[in-house]
Design an enzyme around this catalytic site. Structure first.
Site, mmCIF file in Angstrom:
data_model
loop_
_atom_site.group_PDB
_atom_site.id
_atom_site.type_symbol
_atom_site.label_atom_id
_atom_site.label_comp_id
_atom_site.label_asym_id
_atom_site.label_seq_id
_atom_site.Cartn_x
_atom_site.Cartn_y
_atom_site.Cartn_z
ATOM 1 N N CYS A 93 48.290 76.765 -1.398
ATOM 2 C CA CYS A 93 48.682 75.127 -1.188
ATOM 3 C C CYS A 93 47.037 75.062 -1.326
ATOM 4 O O CYS A 93 46.893 74.067 -2.305
ATOM 5 C CB CYS A 93 49.117 75.052 0.255
ATOM 6 N N ARG A 127 54.247 64.236 5.114
ATOM 7 C CA ARG A 127 54.266 65.596 5.125
ATOM 8 C C ARG A 127 55.181 66.063 4.281
ATOM 9 O O ARG A 127 56.411 65.832 4.844
ATOM 10 C CB ARG A 127 53.254 66.216 6.191
ATOM 11 N N HIS A 190 53.925 78.764 1.818
ATOM 12 C CA HIS A 190 53.289 79.572 2.669
ATOM 13 C C HIS A 190 54.200 80.786 3.496
ATOM 14 O O HIS A 190 55.721 81.289 2.888
ATOM 15 C CB HIS A 190 52.967 78.774 3.875
HETATM 16 N N1 GLN Z 1 45.264 69.604 2.478
HETATM 17 C C1 GLN Z 1 46.464 69.763 1.942
HETATM 18 C C2 GLN Z 1 47.861 68.594 1.856
HETATM 19 O O1 GLN Z 1 47.534 68.719 2.879
HETATM 20 C C3 GLN Z 1 46.792 71.255 1.695
HETATM 21 C C4 GLN Z 1 47.374 71.466 3.409
HETATM 22 C C5 GLN Z 1 47.380 73.408 3.150
HETATM 23 O O2 GLN Z 1 47.323 73.463 2.277
HETATM 24 N N2 GLN Z 1 48.672 73.775 3.957
HETATM 25 O O3 GLN Z 1 48.130 68.423 0.448
#
Ligand code: GLN
Length: 238
Positions: A93, A127, A190
């Site tokens: 990520c 998101r 993850h």
């Molecule tokens: N900040 C980045 C995004 O939201 C990475 C997020 C994360 O590592 N979970 O794309």
């Protein structure tokens, strides 16, 4: 005793949604094969140890990426050198994004990356969250969990890690998930990723041992519990 030096990048700033489990999985699966594992950490401002065998990095908030960005640019050439020498790495990520050319936040602030992967990431308006199943030629079915707003576009000649069957992956549009350069694997997943994906874990382990000690046939491990966890994860709603 044969020893593997396993380095975790920025464990305080870039290590969320259970990403530490990737390091633990590599450590245990190496120990079960009779190797000693030395766990090392790299923190911003410290000297980067070049004598490492395997490198892991996790995800983080935009603010976490901001905290490590200067240091990452500083150690970028060393990471690139190790990547070119076939050192295995797993980046999840937030660090996956910064192993590309840059991450531009939704507000337009650009965080430069180190360009090991030929890709760019732009913060999107929403998101992308949920369970993911992807298919990869080299690692079979990959099961994980994503939570990011960044939308990643791979250059045409940049290999992906796999193709999403369920979930959004790199950008929710072109069906790709993650990226691969030599033995460096980047992924949005993850979960943690490696406990549920032993084939990928053992690929990283095999390449690590091979590079340091020569060809190896990894002793199989009873992964019954993993198989159960995978089938439950796959049946979960998005
Ligand atoms: N900040 C980045 C995004 O939201 C990475 C997020 C994360 O590592 N979970 O794309």
């Amino acid at each position: 005793m044969k020893t593997i030096r396993l380095l975790q990048l920025y464990p305080s700033e870039m290590n969320i949604y259970g990403d530490w489990g990737n390091t633990l999985t590599l450590k245990r699966r190496l120990e079960w094969r009779g190797y000693r594992v030395e766990l090392l950490e790299h923190h911003p401002g410290a000297d980067f140890p070049m004598d490492v065998d395997l490198i892991v990095g996790g995800g983080g908030q935009d603010s976490g990426q901001d905290k490590i960005k200067d240091d990452l640019i500083k150690i970028g050439p060393q990471l690139q050198k190790l990547a070119d020498q076939n050192v295995p790495m797993l980046m999840i990520c937030g660090l996956y994004q910064l192993f590309g050319r840059f991450f531009q936040t939704h507000k337009g602030e650009r965080i430069e990356g180190i360009g090991i992967f030929k890709l760019e990431t732009y913060g999107g308006p929403k998101r992308l969250i949920g369970n993911v199943v992807a298919r990869s030629d080299d690692f079979g079915e990959i099961v994980g969990y994503e939570n990011h707003s960044g939308l990643t576009r791979l250059d045409e000649d940049q290999a992906s890690l796999g193709t999403v069957v369920k979930g959004d992956g790199n950008n929710g549009e072109d069906g790709t998930e993650g990226a691969r350069y030599k033995n460096v694997v980047g992924s949005y997943l993850h979960g943690s990723l490696l406990p549920k994906n032993p084939r990928l874990a053992d690929f990283l382990i095999e390449k690590t041992i091979e590079k340091k000690y020569g060809k190896v046939e990894l002793q199989p491990i009873d992964d019954t519990l993993v198989k159960n966890a995978r089938s439950i994860a796959k049946s979960r709603p998005r």
